[in-house]
Write an enzyme that holds these catalytic residues in place. Structure first.
Site, PDB file in Angstrom:
ATOM      1  N   GLU A  55       4.270 -38.725   4.347  1.00  0.00           N
ATOM      2  CA  GLU A  55       2.954 -38.498   3.736  1.00  0.00           C
ATOM      3  C   GLU A  55       2.100 -39.607   3.861  1.00  0.00           C
ATOM      4  OE1 GLU A  55       1.829 -35.732   3.825  1.00  0.00           O
ATOM      5  OE2 GLU A  55       4.138 -34.354   4.417  1.00  0.00           O
ATOM      6  N   HIS A 106      -4.720 -37.353   9.809  1.00  0.00           N
ATOM      7  CA  HIS A 106      -3.373 -37.730   8.650  1.00  0.00           C
ATOM      8  C   HIS A 106      -2.578 -37.136   9.671  1.00  0.00           C
ATOM      9  CE1 HIS A 106      -0.990 -36.550   5.063  1.00  0.00           C
ATOM     10  NE2 HIS A 106      -0.177 -36.268   5.851  1.00  0.00           N
ATOM     11  N   GLU A 107      -2.372 -35.966   9.735  1.00  0.00           N
ATOM     12  CA  GLU A 107      -1.677 -35.229  11.061  1.00  0.00           C
ATOM     13  C   GLU A 107      -1.352 -36.305  12.752  1.00  0.00           C
ATOM     14  OE1 GLU A 107      -0.074 -33.051  10.373  1.00  0.00           O
ATOM     15  OE2 GLU A 107      -1.433 -32.580   8.520  1.00  0.00           O
ATOM     16  N   HIS A 139       1.122 -38.622  11.629  1.00  0.00           N
ATOM     17  CA  HIS A 139       2.499 -38.510  11.465  1.00  0.00           C
ATOM     18  C   HIS A 139       3.381 -38.323  13.188  1.00  0.00           C
ATOM     19  CE1 HIS A 139       3.283 -36.546   7.712  1.00  0.00           C
ATOM     20  NE2 HIS A 139       2.277 -35.929   7.574  1.00  0.00           N
TER      21      HIS A 139
END
Length: 252
Positions: free
Chosen positions: A189, A130-131, A134
Site C-alpha cells: 500500500e 494508486h491503483e 499496484h
C-alpha cells in the site's frame, strides 16, 4: 479504491466457487494438491485479466459516454495518460454506490460512481494513480497468483490442462471480484501511495488530491470497530506521509 485498504463496507468474495460443480471423476486425484501457488507468466496474467474484466463489465451498469461521470473520467484519463508501463489502458465508470476503483494487469481501469460522488477530480486522479501503482509494481500479478493458488482453482488448472482458457464465466467473474477486493500488505500500500505521488508529479498534476482523499477516508474510519482494515496503514497516517513529501518537495 480500495485505495484498497480504505474501502468502506467491502466484502471479500469467495474465490471461484463455481469450481465445486466440476466433474470430479478422476480430477481430484490429480497432482494439483501439490501446488503451493500457481505460477503465471505475464501473458497469462493479461489473458486472465482480459477475461475477468470482460465478465465484470458484462454484469456492471456502465456509465454512457455522454454522461457527466464518463465526461469527468475522460478528463481525468487524459491527465493520467494512456498506459501502465507500456500496457494500454481503458477507463470506464461503473454505476454503483461503492467507494471503489481498481486496475488490472491488462489496463482495465474501472471507477465506481460512488467514489466520483465523494471525490474531486484531483482526488480521483490520485486514487487511480494508486491503483495503477499496484499493477506497475507487480502487486496485482501476485494477487492473481494467490487467488489461483486456492485448492479449487488448482484442481481446475490440473484437470483442464491449464488455467488459461479453462475457467467458466462464473469462475472468471469470481476471479475478477477476488482481484478487485484483494487486500495488499502495508508495504505494498505504501509503495502504491508513493507510485501515485510520483506519477502525479510526472504528469504535472498536484499530489494534494492524494492527501485529501486519505483525509476524507480518515473521517469515514472514525469510530470504526476492529475490521479487515486493521492490517493496513491508517488513512490519516498515509495522508501525513503525502503531506511530508509535499513539504520536502516545496509543494503547498
Amino acid at each position: 479504491m480500495k485505495i484498497r485498504a480504505l474501502l468502506v463496507a467491502m466484502s471479500v468474495a469467495t474465490v471461484l466457487t463455481g469450481c465445486q460443480n466440476m466433474d470430479s471423476n478422476g480430477l481430484l486425484s490429480s497432482g494439483a494438491e501439490a501446488f503451493q501457488a500457481y505460477s503465471l507468466s505475464d501473458a497469462q496474467v493479461k489473458t486472465l485479466s482480459d477475461q475477468a474484466c470482460q465478465e465484470m463489465d458484462s454484469k456492471a451498469t456502465i456509465a454512457p459516454a455522454n454522461s457527466e461521470y464518463a465526461k469527468r473520467l475522460t478528463t481525468i484519463a487524459n491527465a493520467l495518460g494512456n498506459n501502465i508501463n507500456g500496457q494500454p489502458v481503458n477507463y470506464k465508470v461503473y454505476m454503483a454506490k461503492d467507494v471503489n476503483a481498481f486496475a488490472m494487469a491488462n489496463g482495465c481501469i474501472r471507477v465506481y460512481s460512488g467514489l466520483m460522488d465523494m471525490m474531486t477530480d484531483n482526488e480521483v486522479e490520485a486514487v487511480i494513480g494508486h491503483e495503477m501503482g499496484h499493477v506497475a509494481l507487480g502487486h496485482v500479478k501476485k494477487g492473481m497468483q494467490v487467488a489461483l493458488g486456492t485448492n479449487a482453482v488448482r484442481v481446475a488448472a490440473a484437470s483442464a490442462g491449464g488455467i488459461v482458457g479453462s475457467l467458466s464465466q462464473s469462475q472468471l467473474g469470481n476471479l475478477g471480484e477476488k482481484l478487485v477486493n484483494s487486500q495488499f500488505s502495508q508495504r505494498q500500500e505504501a509503495e502504491a501511495d508513493d507510485y501515485s505521488y510520483d506519477l502525479l508529479r510526472q504528469r504535472g498534476i498536484s499530489p494534494a488530491g492524494l492527501a485529501t482523499s486519505f483525509e476524507k477516508l480518515a473521517k469515514l474510519e472514525e469510530g470504526r470497530q476492529s475490521s479487515m482494515f486493521d492490517d493496513h496503514p491508517a488513512s490519516a497516517e498515509r495522508a501525513q506521509h503525502i503531506r511530508d513529501r509535499m513539504s520536502a518537495d516545496g509543494i503547498k
